[in-house]
Write an enzyme that holds these catalytic residues in place. Structure first.
Site, PDB file in Angstrom:
ATOM      1  N   LYS A  38       0.413  -1.490   0.070  1.00 15.53           N
ATOM      2  CA  LYS A  38      -0.299  -0.287  -0.268  1.00 15.53           C
ATOM      3  C   LYS A  38       1.098   1.808   0.024  1.00 15.53           C
ATOM      4  CE  LYS A  38      -0.382   0.524   4.987  1.00 15.53           C
ATOM      5  NZ  LYS A  38      -1.261   0.152   6.251  1.00 15.53           N
ATOM      6  N   ARG A 133      -6.313   1.739  17.245  1.00 17.21           N
ATOM      7  CA  ARG A 133      -7.405   1.608  16.161  1.00 17.21           C
ATOM      8  C   ARG A 133      -8.053   0.608  15.876  1.00 17.21           C
ATOM      9  NH1 ARG A 133      -3.804   1.929  10.159  1.00 17.21           N
ATOM     10  NH2 ARG A 133      -4.419  -0.282  10.192  1.00 17.21           N
TER      11      ARG A 133
END
Ligand SMILES: *Cc1c(COP(=O)(O)O)cnc(C)c1O
Length: 361
Positions: A38, A133
């Site tokens: 990514k 997260r």
């Protein structure tokens, strides 16, 4: 040298070598590696290099990247890193072999979509060990959801559990928190009476535990991006050297559009710069300065660029210009190019900028 600048050069040979080193290190500890692409906008050449280096899966946060990989090779195992959006559920089932999931609604939607597609989709339940997260926050909630998937969701396969650390909360992977993940995995395995395929203990930031021989038993999978691609964080932040990992897989080359001697202190009344800041400048007299045709729009933060030439110093940038200072006896001319290594931020932005040519070498 002809070509269109700026260019982001990617050294495939060095990248494969980096991947091999990390994969071998992990294999010695019975750990699989998902190579994470990514950070380079899913670049196919990078992904293929990670595959060649032995990464068991290719992982990205964006489903578009995984779709590209599946078009190249339907048998290439793919893993979606960002917990899925409801609006992309069909694509997740179609293009990701594994996804990380932390919500019941999402699991349900995946189960339904997999049923419609006549497939079984593999999920890795995320556990939040304190980084805040994604993930279920306590052991019981994780175990309960794992059992639900196993028993009630016929079109999902519970591939395993995983965690993410060192992101939002900057929490360090430790024997304690990863030990907890491993313990929860054990509890689930006892109750479903089989081994989990994947117990995924984090990202690059979990490698130091491995190197120091302290990775808890049972962790058998990591998702590694930065450590493979750049290897800047391990030596600098963690003081861990996995020699001889390359730090120059990615090189930015940009062209000089001005080279002049100028004062180092702006002339006139200092007010507000292009980004609304009120900067201060050190007066170091007259300096040789070059302007390069690449800017914040391409790399976001010039402080994370490192000139290969030690006589060059980055001193600032605007949207479309990078300003460097050149040591006394070093002469440049318009049309010359300068090269830079980089940290993760510039790599991410440079790989995404439509104004930067990407070139595999
Ligand atoms: C980005 C990401 C990774 C890879 O992180 P690196 O620090 O580049 O190794 C792993 N897991 C998840 C969930 C991610 O989002």
């Amino acid at each position: 040298m002809t070509g269109i600048y700026p260019v982001l050069k990617i050294n495939q040979v060095k990248l494969v070598q980096n991947a091999k080193m990390i994969v071998e290190l992990c294999q010695n500890h019975h750990i699989q590696v998902a190579g994470v692409s990514k950070g380079v906008n899913g670049d196919v050449g990078v992904a293929l290099a990670l595959k060649e280096g032995g990464c068991q899966q290719i992982a990205s946060s964006r489903i578009e990247h995984l779709k590209t990989y599946k078009a190249i090779d339907p048998n290439w195992p793919t893993l979606l890193l960002r917990i899925p959006m409801i609006s992309e559920i069909e694509e997740v089932v179609a293009y990701a072999d594994y996804s990380l999931v932390s919500e019941y609604e999402t699991l349900n939607a995946l189960n339904d979509a997999a049923k419609r597609a006549g497939q079984v989709h593999k999920v890795i339940l995320m556990m939040d060990l304190g980084d805040l997260r994604e993930g279920f926050f306590d052991d019981e909630a994780t175990i309960e959801m794992a059992l639900k998937v196993e028993k009630e969701m016929a079109h999902l396969c519970l591939a395993g559990i995983g965690t993410n650390l060192g992101c939002y909360g900057a929490i360090k992977p430790t024997v304690e928190n990863l030990g907890r993940l491993s313990h929860v995995a054990n509890c689930i395995e006892m109750q479903i009476d089989r081994k989990l395929e994947i117990v995924s203990g984090g990202a690059t930031s979990s490698l130091p535990l491995l190197v120091s021989g302290k990775m808890p038993q049972g962790i058998n999978h990591l998702r590694v991006g930065e450590g493979l691609l750049l290897n800047m964080d391990l030596p600098e932040i963690w003081e861990v050297e996995i020699a001889p990992l390359h730090q120059d897989v990615f090189i930015l080359e940009a062209q000089v559009v001005e080279f002049k001697e100028k004062p180092s202190h702006p002339v006139g009344e200092i007010f507000i710069d292009a980004f609304g800041n009120r900067p201060t400048y050190e007066d170091r007299g007259i300096q040789r300065r070059a302007i390069l045709a690449v800017g914040k729009q391409d790399f976001a933060n010039e402080e994370k660029l490192i000139p290969l030439d030690p006589s060059i110093r980055v001193i600032g940038s605007s949207s479309d210009h990078l300003i460097v200072e050149v040591d006394g006896d070093r002469a440049l001319k318009v049309g010359d190019t300068l090269s830079f290594r980089m940290y993760y931020g510039p790599m991410l932005h440079l790989a995404t900028s439509p104004y930067v040519r990407r070139m595999l070498i």
